[in-house]
Design a protein around this motif. Structure first.
Motif, short mmCIF file in Angstrom:
data_model
loop_
_atom_site.label_atom_id
_atom_site.label_comp_id
_atom_site.label_asym_id
_atom_site.label_seq_id
_atom_site.Cartn_x
_atom_site.Cartn_y
_atom_site.Cartn_z
N ILE A 133 -77.72 -24.13 -0.04
CA ILE A 133 -78.08 -23.22 1.05
C ILE A 133 -77.82 -21.77 0.64
N ILE A 134 -76.73 -21.55 -0.08
CA ILE A 134 -76.41 -20.20 -0.54
C ILE A 134 -77.53 -19.64 -1.39
N LYS A 135 -78.13 -20.50 -2.20
CA LYS A 135 -79.22 -20.05 -3.08
C LYS A 135 -80.51 -19.81 -2.29
N GLN A 136 -80.67 -20.50 -1.17
CA GLN A 136 -81.91 -20.37 -0.38
C GLN A 136 -81.93 -19.16 0.55
N VAL A 137 -80.78 -18.84 1.12
CA VAL A 137 -80.72 -17.85 2.20
C VAL A 137 -80.48 -16.45 1.62
N LYS A 138 -81.39 -15.53 1.89
CA LYS A 138 -81.29 -14.16 1.42
C LYS A 138 -80.90 -13.24 2.58
N THR A 139 -79.93 -12.38 2.33
CA THR A 139 -79.44 -11.49 3.39
C THR A 139 -79.34 -10.06 2.89
N LYS A 140 -79.28 -9.12 3.85
CA LYS A 140 -79.20 -7.70 3.51
C LYS A 140 -77.94 -7.02 4.04
N GLU A 141 -77.38 -7.55 5.13
CA GLU A 141 -76.24 -6.90 5.78
C GLU A 141 -74.98 -7.00 4.93
N ASN A 142 -74.17 -5.94 4.96
CA ASN A 142 -72.91 -5.93 4.22
C ASN A 142 -71.67 -5.90 5.10
N GLY A 143 -71.84 -5.67 6.39
CA GLY A 143 -70.71 -5.59 7.31
C GLY A 143 -70.50 -6.90 8.05
N PHE A 144 -69.87 -6.82 9.22
CA PHE A 144 -69.61 -8.01 10.02
C PHE A 144 -70.90 -8.66 10.52
N GLN A 145 -72.00 -7.90 10.53
CA GLN A 145 -73.28 -8.44 11.00
C GLN A 145 -73.82 -9.52 10.05
N PHE A 146 -73.29 -9.56 8.84
CA PHE A 146 -73.75 -10.54 7.86
C PHE A 146 -73.67 -11.96 8.41
N GLU A 147 -72.58 -12.28 9.12
CA GLU A 147 -72.40 -13.65 9.58
C GLU A 147 -73.48 -14.05 10.60
N SER A 148 -73.89 -13.12 11.45
CA SER A 148 -74.99 -13.40 12.38
C SER A 148 -76.32 -13.46 11.63
N GLU A 149 -76.53 -12.52 10.71
CA GLU A 149 -77.76 -12.51 9.93
C GLU A 149 -77.92 -13.82 9.15
N PHE A 150 -76.83 -14.33 8.60
CA PHE A 150 -76.89 -15.57 7.83
C PHE A 150 -77.40 -16.72 8.70
N LEU A 151 -76.92 -16.81 9.93
CA LEU A 151 -77.37 -17.87 10.83
C LEU A 151 -78.84 -17.69 11.21
N ILE A 152 -79.26 -16.45 11.42
CA ILE A 152 -80.67 -16.18 11.73
C ILE A 152 -81.56 -16.63 10.58
N GLU A 153 -81.16 -16.28 9.35
CA GLU A 153 -81.97 -16.64 8.18
C GLU A 153 -81.99 -18.15 7.97
N CYS A 154 -80.88 -18.83 8.27
CA CYS A 154 -80.87 -20.29 8.20
C CYS A 154 -81.88 -20.87 9.19
N ALA A 155 -81.86 -20.34 10.41
CA ALA A 155 -82.78 -20.84 11.43
C ALA A 155 -84.24 -20.63 11.03
N LYS A 156 -84.53 -19.49 10.41
CA LYS A 156 -85.90 -19.22 9.97
C LYS A 156 -86.39 -20.28 8.98
N LYS A 157 -85.46 -20.78 8.18
CA LYS A 157 -85.81 -21.77 7.16
C LYS A 157 -85.64 -23.20 7.69
N LYS A 158 -85.44 -23.32 9.00
CA LYS A 158 -85.28 -24.62 9.65
C LYS A 158 -84.06 -25.38 9.11
N ILE A 159 -83.04 -24.64 8.73
CA ILE A 159 -81.81 -25.25 8.27
C ILE A 159 -80.93 -25.54 9.48
N GLU A 160 -80.50 -26.78 9.61
CA GLU A 160 -79.72 -27.19 10.76
C GLU A 160 -78.33 -26.55 10.73
N ILE A 161 -77.93 -25.98 11.86
CA ILE A 161 -76.61 -25.36 12.01
C ILE A 161 -75.79 -26.22 12.95
N ASN A 162 -74.66 -26.71 12.46
CA ASN A 162 -73.80 -27.59 13.23
C ASN A 162 -72.49 -26.88 13.58
#
Length: 227
Positions: A164-193
């Motif tokens: 998943i780390i290799k699949q998900v691309k992110t841009k944020e460097n601050g605390f927003q990264f954690e929310s961005e990561f979940l958004i990008e997972c959802a875009k790729k239909k990656i299940e979040i548990n």
């Protein structure tokens, strides 16, 4: 059920009062990680010296770039220096109990679950009022735009499968990264548990600026909606 292999990633900033104790707690658990990676995000105290004394992998940033940047650097180290199935991210301030680690690993169901995030108890009194408002708001917004039920968008205690780390691309460097990561997972239909964890606030100073970081989160959301 066999549990997957994992390594631990700890982003740390001015964490001299807690980083040593956290590492000590981790190395005492029964199901030990393959490696512990500490990314010292430009701390001005003795975080680096204490972590280095614990015989773990330590990366020192020359200045404070932000939690997201520290996590991304840690992901690079995880990929290059370990062969673990998963990376488990933990905050350095003792709000994440190593005793909860097995709950994350058991949730993977024989490596089938790609992302597992800690879910704290969203109750006033359990969580500081401003954090309660921020978490409730951001979790609701992320649930809406991601199409998944995001139960705790801001929890940094999370288990992520290697690919998943290799699949998900992110841009944020601050605390927003954690929310961005979940958004990008959802875009790729990656299940979040999610897995329930204790809600711990030990009066340690937070590095989050509620006004500034809420503004940055709002920018992130607007960008997702209008682009």
């Amino acid at each position: 059920m066999s549990l997957p292999s994992y390594s631990i990633l700890i982003p740390a900033y001015n964490s001299q009062s807690s980083i040593g104790e956290l590492i000590d707690q981790i190395i005492k658990i029964e199901n030990k990680p393959d490696a512990i990676i500490v990314v010292n995000d430009g701390s001005k105290d003795n975080t680096s010296e204490i972590a280095n004394s614990k015989n773990v992998i330590v990366y020192d940033s020359i200045k404070n770039y932000g939690k997201g940047n520290a996590l991304k650097k840690g992901f690079e180290i995880f990929i290059s220096k370990t062969e673990s199935d998963y990376v488990l991210c933990m905050d350095a301030d003792l709000q994440h109990e190593p005793a909860s680690i097995n709950s994350f690993l058991k949730k993977t169901t024989n490596n089938a679950k790609p992302v597992v995030v800690g879910k704290r108890d969203f109750k006033i009194g359990q969580m500081p009022f401003l954090r309660y408002l921020s978490n409730t708001f951001t979790s609701a917004i992320l649930s809406k735009i991601s199409g998944q039920n995001i139960e705790d968008s801001q929890c940094g205690f999370r288990l992520i499968k290697r690919d998943i780390i290799k699949q998900v691309k992110t841009k944020e460097n601050g605390f927003q990264f954690e929310s961005e990561f979940l958004i990008e997972c959802a875009k790729k239909k990656i299940e979040i548990n999610f897995v329930s964890i204790p809600t711990i606030y030990n009066n340690s100073a937070s590095n989050i600026s509620h006004i500034k970081d809420t503004f940055k989160f709002t920018q992130l959301i607007l960008k997702e909606i209008f682009t």
